[in-house]
Structures are given as C-alpha cells and as structure tokens.
Design a protein around this motif. Structure first.
Motif, PDB file in Angstrom:
ATOM      1  N   VAL A  85      -8.217 -14.669 -17.087  1.00 60.05           N
ATOM      2  CA  VAL A  85      -8.662 -14.724 -18.492  1.00 60.05           C
ATOM      3  C   VAL A  85      -8.211 -13.474 -19.261  1.00 60.05           C
ATOM      4  O   VAL A  85      -9.005 -12.607 -19.611  1.00 60.05           O
ATOM      5  N   VAL A  86      -6.923 -13.382 -19.507  1.00 66.75           N
ATOM      6  CA  VAL A  86      -6.297 -12.290 -20.244  1.00 66.75           C
ATOM      7  C   VAL A  86      -6.614 -10.932 -19.612  1.00 66.75           C
ATOM      8  O   VAL A  86      -6.710  -9.918 -20.302  1.00 66.75           O
ATOM      9  N   GLY A  87      -6.780 -10.931 -18.299  1.00 70.43           N
ATOM     10  CA  GLY A  87      -6.977  -9.683 -17.591  1.00 70.43           C
ATOM     11  C   GLY A  87      -8.417  -9.226 -17.449  1.00 70.43           C
ATOM     12  O   GLY A  87      -8.678  -8.188 -16.845  1.00 70.43           O
ATOM     13  N   PHE A  88      -9.369 -10.000 -17.977  1.00 71.46           N
ATOM     14  CA  PHE A  88     -10.770  -9.588 -17.900  1.00 71.46           C
ATOM     15  C   PHE A  88     -11.250  -9.541 -16.446  1.00 71.46           C
ATOM     16  O   PHE A  88     -12.108  -8.731 -16.085  1.00 71.46           O
ATOM     17  N   PHE A  89     -10.699 -10.413 -15.623  1.00 69.86           N
ATOM     18  CA  PHE A  89     -11.029 -10.422 -14.192  1.00 69.86           C
ATOM     19  C   PHE A  89      -9.774 -10.066 -13.391  1.00 69.86           C
ATOM     20  O   PHE A  89      -8.688 -10.594 -13.646  1.00 69.86           O
ATOM     21  N   ASP A  90      -9.927  -9.168 -12.428  1.00 64.75           N
ATOM     22  CA  ASP A  90      -8.805  -8.715 -11.608  1.00 64.75           C
ATOM     23  C   ASP A  90      -8.670  -9.629 -10.396  1.00 64.75           C
ATOM     24  O   ASP A  90      -8.985  -9.254  -9.267  1.00 64.75           O
ATOM     25  N   VAL A  91      -8.184 -10.838 -10.635  1.00 64.20           N
ATOM     26  CA  VAL A  91      -8.030 -11.823  -9.571  1.00 64.20           C
ATOM     27  C   VAL A  91      -6.949 -11.384  -8.588  1.00 64.20           C
ATOM     28  O   VAL A  91      -7.057 -11.618  -7.379  1.00 64.20           O
ATOM     29  N   ALA A  92      -5.907 -10.737  -9.086  1.00 67.74           N
ATOM     30  CA  ALA A  92      -4.776 -10.350  -8.241  1.00 67.74           C
ATOM     31  C   ALA A  92      -5.201  -9.443  -7.086  1.00 67.74           C
ATOM     32  O   ALA A  92      -4.680  -9.568  -5.972  1.00 67.74           O
ATOM     33  N   SER A  93      -6.120  -8.537  -7.349  1.00 68.72           N
ATOM     34  CA  SER A  93      -6.569  -7.637  -6.283  1.00 68.72           C
ATOM     35  C   SER A  93      -7.283  -8.407  -5.179  1.00 68.72           C
ATOM     36  O   SER A  93      -7.170  -8.065  -3.994  1.00 68.72           O
ATOM     37  N   TYR A  94      -8.017  -9.444  -5.558  1.00 65.25           N
ATOM     38  CA  TYR A  94      -8.760 -10.233  -4.576  1.00 65.25           C
ATOM     39  C   TYR A  94      -7.825 -10.996  -3.638  1.00 65.25           C
ATOM     40  O   TYR A  94      -8.204 -11.331  -2.515  1.00 65.25           O
ATOM     41  N   ILE A  95      -6.605 -11.285  -4.079  1.00 66.78           N
ATOM     42  CA  ILE A  95      -5.679 -12.016  -3.221  1.00 66.78           C
ATOM     43  C   ILE A  95      -4.662 -11.074  -2.575  1.00 66.78           C
ATOM     44  O   ILE A  95      -3.666 -11.515  -2.007  1.00 66.78           O
ATOM     45  N   GLY A  96      -4.906  -9.773  -2.673  1.00 73.35           N
ATOM     46  CA  GLY A  96      -4.106  -8.806  -1.934  1.00 73.35           C
ATOM     47  C   GLY A  96      -2.969  -8.141  -2.665  1.00 73.35           C
ATOM     48  O   GLY A  96      -2.174  -7.422  -2.041  1.00 73.35           O
ATOM     49  N   LEU A  97      -2.855  -8.349  -3.991  1.00 70.31           N
ATOM     50  CA  LEU A  97      -1.815  -7.672  -4.755  1.00 70.31           C
ATOM     51  C   LEU A  97      -2.385  -6.358  -5.286  1.00 70.31           C
ATOM     52  O   LEU A  97      -3.112  -6.335  -6.274  1.00 70.31           O
TER      53      LEU A  97
END
Length: 241
Positions: free
Chosen positions: A112-124
């Motif tokens: 959502v336009v960067g509001f949640f850091d989903v990438a870190s949760y998947i290892g990036l």
C-alpha cells in the motif's frame, strides 16, 4: 534558494577559503580540523533541538499511534529505495539494484504505497545507499568532519553527497513547494521522534561521542558491513546495527 543548494554552497565556501588553521589548532583530531567551527554549529543545533525540535517530536509521538508512526517510516523508506537503486547502479552493484527494485515494487503495490514493509517479511533486506557512499566507492576521500546547521554530523564528501541526493530525490520534485517542505518536515520529524530517549546512551563529551559514532557508522555503511579485523589481515562480516 533550496536547502540542498545552500548545503552545496556552504561546502564550497569552506573548501575554497582554506580556513582549517583558523578554526582549529594543529594538535587536534586530524579528522576534525574545523573543530572550533563545528562545535559552534553543534551548540546551535543542540539548543534548537532541545527547545524546538524535541518538544514537537514528543508531541508527535504522543498523538501518533505506533502503527501509523511505523507506517510513515516505511513510506519514506520506500521512497528512499529509488535513491538506493540509483546509487547501487553507480557503484556497480547489479544484484542490489534488483533487490531494491523488488522491494520498491512489492512495497508500493502489496504494501500500500510503502505503508507496510512486506518486502522485509519475505526476506528482501533493506540496505541504505547514498551518493556520499558512491563517492567513497569511487575513491573520493571523506575530507574534514563537518557539522551542518540543522542537519548535524557530516563530512565534506557526505555533505556534498547529501545535497546531490536531495536535489535528485522524488520529494524534491513535488509541486507546489509548500507540499515539498511539508513532506520533508514530516520525514525529519518522524526520524527525530524515533530517536527520543537515545540521549541516555551517550557518555562523556556529547560532541565527541556523536562524531565518533557518525564516522564509525559511515565506515560501516561504505564497506557494506565488512570491518577490518584488528588482529589479522582478513576482513570479517560484522553484525548489522
């Protein structure tokens, strides 16, 4: 005049007039030949922080829910991925360009336009790159340590790099100008609020403590976490901090 141009102008003036000996004695810290000037700016910044910035940051922290505060931090980190990608490219780090690009794409869409850091949760993992680091990779020395008004610890190289990053940033192109300053102000306010309470971790002379911490942190970032083993010739990967 935009802030980044003022920073660049200040750096040029300091370098051009060769004021090193006028500002400090010959027996001081060789990394900090402008200590007299720097301590004066540091005192100004410290007073402004105590009586203006800290009260505003405490008010922000008091009225802002933790999830919103983290979301704002994530949002600005996501915008910063563009800067990271550009500097990774200039440093020849192709793999990091792909990682940062993936982070930006995932967090901008799913997050959502960067509001949640989903990438870190998947290892990036997020890595911070800036033009000061790029200049260091290109072999440019840091130059004297420099404390900038309102902006704090830096060096001639890193201050110039920050000016370039700011000039080329996404927020720097926001129009109207009032909205651009509002975005930059919110970013700085959130960052300062996140540091509330850290003053208790400092010991001894505050100026020297912050100088050493800044220079060590920059060395760590420039070398991508690879620190020199004082007991041998091999590099080792230190813990991230």
């Amino acid at each position: 005049m935009p802030v980044q141009r003022k920073v660049l102008t200040l750096l040029v003036l300091l370098s051009s007039f060769g004021i090193t000996k006028a500002l400090a004695g010959d027996d001081g810290d060789p990394r900090d030949p402008w200590e007299g000037f720097n301590r004066g700016v540091f005192a100004f910044n410290d007073t402004a922080d105590e009586y203006l910035v800290q009260p505003v940051a405490r008010g922000y922290r008091k009225i802002t829910p933790a999830i919103v505060d983290q979301g704002i931090a994530n949002f600005f980190n996501n915008i910063g991925e563009i800067k990271n990608m550009g500097n990774d490219l200039l440093q020849g780090k192709g793999g990091d360009v792909l990682v940062d690009g993936g982070r930006f794409l995932i967090n901008t869409t799913v997050g959502v336009v960067g509001f949640f850091d989903v990438a870190s949760y998947i290892g990036l993992k997020r890595e911070s790159e800036d033009f000061g680091q790029t200049l260091a990779v290109w072999g440019v020395g840091s130059g004297p340590y420099l404390v900038l008004p309102f902006l704090g610890p830096s060096s001639v190289r890193d201050g110039f790099g920050a000016g370039v990053d700011s000039y080329a940033s996404v927020t720097g192109s926001i129009d109207p100008e009032r909205a651009r300053y509002a975005m930059s102000g919110l970013d700085l306010l959130q960052t300062r609020a996140s540091l509330l309470g850290s003053e208790g971790l400092m010991s001894g002379d505050k100026y020297t403590f912050l100088k050493d911490a800044y220079l060590q942190r920059r060395e760590y970032l420039i070398n991508d976490g690879q620190l020199k083993d004082d007991f041998g010739d091999e590099d080792f990967e230190s813990f991230d901090f």
